[in-house]
Motif scaffolding. Structure first.
Motif, PDB file in Angstrom:
ATOM      1  N   SER A  29       0.787  -1.414   0.375  1.00 12.59           N
ATOM      2  CA  SER A  29      -0.274  -0.520   0.640  1.00 12.59           C
ATOM      3  C   SER A  29       0.975   1.062   0.516  1.00 12.59           C
ATOM      4  O   SER A  29       1.796   0.992   0.662  1.00 12.59           O
ATOM      5  N   ASP A  41      -0.197   4.870   0.807  1.00 13.35           N
ATOM      6  CA  ASP A  41      -0.429   5.047   1.807  1.00 13.35           C
ATOM      7  C   ASP A  41      -0.089   4.531   3.389  1.00 13.35           C
ATOM      8  O   ASP A  41       1.168   5.448   4.037  1.00 13.35           O
ATOM      9  N   ASP A  42       0.345   3.492   3.175  1.00  9.88           N
ATOM     10  CA  ASP A  42       1.276   2.346   4.290  1.00  9.88           C
ATOM     11  C   ASP A  42       2.538   3.506   4.102  1.00  9.88           C
ATOM     12  O   ASP A  42       3.383   3.670   5.179  1.00  9.88           O
ATOM     13  N   ILE A  92       3.427   5.843   2.648  1.00 12.03           N
ATOM     14  CA  ILE A  92       3.401   7.405   3.085  1.00 12.03           C
ATOM     15  C   ILE A  92       3.186   7.399   4.505  1.00 12.03           C
ATOM     16  O   ILE A  92       3.999   8.979   4.772  1.00 12.03           O
ATOM     17  N   ILE A  93       3.064   7.083   4.869  1.00 12.92           N
ATOM     18  CA  ILE A  93       2.863   7.120   6.553  1.00 12.92           C
ATOM     19  C   ILE A  93       4.547   7.376   7.032  1.00 12.92           C
ATOM     20  O   ILE A  93       4.740   8.026   7.718  1.00 12.92           O
ATOM     21  N   ASN A  97       6.498  10.332   6.054  1.00 11.24           N
ATOM     22  CA  ASN A  97       5.583  11.921   6.337  1.00 11.24           C
ATOM     23  C   ASN A  97       6.829  11.813   7.982  1.00 11.24           C
ATOM     24  O   ASN A  97       7.223  12.657   8.291  1.00 11.24           O
ATOM     25  N   SER A 128      -1.026   7.577 -10.949  1.00 12.89           N
ATOM     26  CA  SER A 128      -1.794   7.362  -9.493  1.00 12.89           C
ATOM     27  C   SER A 128      -3.409   7.525  -9.787  1.00 12.89           C
ATOM     28  O   SER A 128      -4.386   6.838  -8.728  1.00 12.89           O
ATOM     29  N   SER A 187       4.682   1.984  -9.070  1.00 12.04           N
ATOM     30  CA  SER A 187       4.185   3.060  -7.788  1.00 12.04           C
ATOM     31  C   SER A 187       2.660   2.797  -9.133  1.00 12.04           C
ATOM     32  O   SER A 187       3.415   3.108 -10.510  1.00 12.04           O
ATOM     33  N   GLN A 212      -2.871   4.190  -6.487  1.00 17.54           N
ATOM     34  CA  GLN A 212      -2.299   3.951  -4.742  1.00 17.54           C
ATOM     35  C   GLN A 212      -1.900   2.585  -4.733  1.00 17.54           C
ATOM     36  O   GLN A 212      -1.642   1.984  -3.049  1.00 17.54           O
ATOM     37  N   LYS A 261       5.264   0.718  10.018  1.00 14.67           N
ATOM     38  CA  LYS A 261       4.154   1.768  10.217  1.00 14.67           C
ATOM     39  C   LYS A 261       3.149   1.337  10.854  1.00 14.67           C
ATOM     40  O   LYS A 261       3.290   2.739  11.097  1.00 14.67           O
TER      41      LYS A 261
END
Length: 509
Positions: A244, A246-247, A249-250, A253, A397, A427, A430, A461
């Motif tokens: 993922s 999103d994982d 990106i966590i 960041n 994306s 990528s 997502q 994560k």
């Protein structure tokens, strides 16, 4: 690249990297990319898309020829036939499904088999498309690395696809355009130019010394995944992994890092878990391994390159890639997993500030006229002294379509390298798709390694979510403080020795 004057035919010299890839048939590197669709593949749509790509890229119409001087050049053929480059796998040959093989396993096995195929014939342009049976819904593109790198291949593919929505949202810009200065401003900054010239010369000297030292002897500890000069002759196995974005990106960041730092960190952490799994009865030995990280040094990203292809502008085609070689320490995976990302982030930041990738690429260009053989040997020795090669690209994306058929997965890998393990990430919508191409005699179970990488991202994560405002407070809390608050289950993904892990108290969504 430039167009010749003989009847308007395209003719250009080979780039330094292309010369390396074509000089020795046993080491000819080939890019293998596979695209999986939602519906069965329409052969006519594939041919139509390739006609667009061939018309936009002269190299797809060219073959390498050797002049009397001994130097090789690209020469455009007066006519090519698309059907000569299309290979359709008959349905009766696809019998793997009878034995319970899934489509993912079958495609991985097919790509791994292509990695061991002999060198491509130079009587026709060095590319071909394999269309698998209808139940697989997949096409495999086999393209010689001398024609271009993965960024240019992605741009060429996107130029033939249907992109829905805003183009800037579908394909984020990765690299900005070149900084063009006016003549008066260049003259005004002439004194500073001398300082820059001296600085670049000093960087070239340091990089040359490092590459010479890297070529002469191995700058890493001896491990079970270390390579050698004949690793490129070994058969390969391919494993794939979907993560993922999103994982990632966590983690990115929380640590003020980049996606490439997170990608490299999870691969190294997973590799440490894999080595520990292979020797469970022995204490973990922290080892230093050599890692090659590929970077795009062109002034255009995939988005800008795709727009240039569609508009017919001048494009920076070919291989505009430099590899940064770094030494990374495999610490115990039971410690703070985020330390891998921090180490990669700090190391690559120092490399980027010194502009080493672009400087090394220019050094190779300077060596092309008189040091072709030397450059070839340098490349082969450095690859043999590298345990892992990493590469990642940012893809669309949003969903893309080929003549109305949605694309659900994209993968890419490169064959005939002397490194035992190559991990490529792209990528798309997502998701981050990782391909693990491993020498089967050194890493016989890449599926197990992909499971370890999957577990590494889960650990990172969870650690990032429970991380406090400073890394110092996290270290004082202890390496296992963040595990007591989470519940998760990690599937084995083909590695039976790894048991699912469960922790009490609460779940994380």
């Amino acid at each position: 690249m430039e167009k010749g004057r003989n009847g308007g035919m395209y003719e250009a010299p080979l780039s330094p990297v292309a010369h390396i890839f074509l000089s020795e048939p046993k080491r000819e590197m080939v890019i293998i990319s596979f695209v999986i669709f939602q519906r069965p593949v329409d052969v006519g749509a594939v041919k139509s898309a390739m006609k667009i790509s061939v018309s936009n890229c002269p190299l797809l119409r060219s073959v390498p020829v050797t002049r009397r001087s001994g130097r090789m050049r690209w020469k455009e053929l007066p006519e090519i036939h698309i059907d000569d480059h299309i290979i359709i796998l008959p349905e009766e040959l696809d019998v793997e499904n009878i034995h319970g093989e899934t489509s993912e396993t079958y495609i991985n096995a097919y790509v791994a088999e292509l990695a061991s195929w002999p060198a491509m014939s130079r009587d026709k342009p060095l590319w071909e498309i394999h269309i698998l049976s209808q139940r697989r819904r997949c096409i495999v593109l086999r393209l010689h690395h001398a024609l271009g790198d993965c960024v240019s291949l992605l741009a060429l593919f996107l130029a033939s696809c249907d992109l829905g929505g805003d183009l800037s949202a579908v394909i984020p810009s990765i690299v900005g355009g070149k900084n063009k200065e006016g003549l008066l401003r260049s003259i005004a900054r002439a004194p500073l130019g001398v300082c820059r010239l001296l600085k670049v010369a000093w960087r070239m000297l340091l990089i040359s010394v490092f590459e010479a030292k890297y070529t002469l002897y191995r700058m890493e500890d001896k491990t079970s995944i270390a390579g050698g000069l004949r690793v490129h002759l070994m058969p390969r196995k391919l494993a794939t992994l979907s993560l993922s974005m999103d994982d990632m990106i966590i983690v990115k960041n929380k640590l003020n890092a980049k996606i490439n730092d997170v990608f490299s960190g999870i691969v190294l952490c997973g590799l440490a878990k894999y080595l520990l799994l292979k020797s469970p009865d022995e204490p973990f030995k922290e080892a230093v391994i050599s890692v090659g990280n590929a970077f795009n040094v062109r002034g255009q990203g995939a988005k800008e390159l795709m727009l240039s292809i569609k508009e017919g502008d001048d494009i920076e085609w070919g291989n505009m890639v430099a590899v940064l070689h770094i030494q990374m320490k495999l610490v115990s995976p039971t410690k703070d997993p985020l330390q891998y990302v921090r180490n990669v982030r700090d190391t690559l930041n120092k490399k980027k500030k010194s502009n080493e990738a672009l400087t090394a690429f220019k050094c190779h260009r300077l060596m092309r006229p008189s040091g072709g053989k030397l450059l070839e040997r340098l490349h082969n020795r450095m690859a043999a002294h590298t345990s892992v090669t990493l590469s990642n690209m940012m893809g669309p994306s949003n969903p893309i379509f080929l003549k109305g058929n949605p694309v659900i997965k994209i993968g890419v890998t490169i064959t005939k390298q002397s490194t035992p393990l190559q991990v490529h990430m792209i990528s798309y919508y997502q998701k981050a798709y990782l391909q693990f191409l491993a020498a089967s005699e050194i890493i016989p179970d890449p599926d197990c390694l992909s499971s370890c990488v999957d577990e590494a991202l889960r650990d990172m994560k969870l650690a990032a979510v429970n991380m406090t405002t400073s890394d110092r407070e996290v270290n004082q809390a202890g390496p296992y403080a963040w595990l007591t608050k989470i519940t998760y289950s990690m599937p084995s993904r083909g590695c039976p020795n790894i048991q699912p892990k469960t922790f009490d108290v609460q779940t994380f969504n």
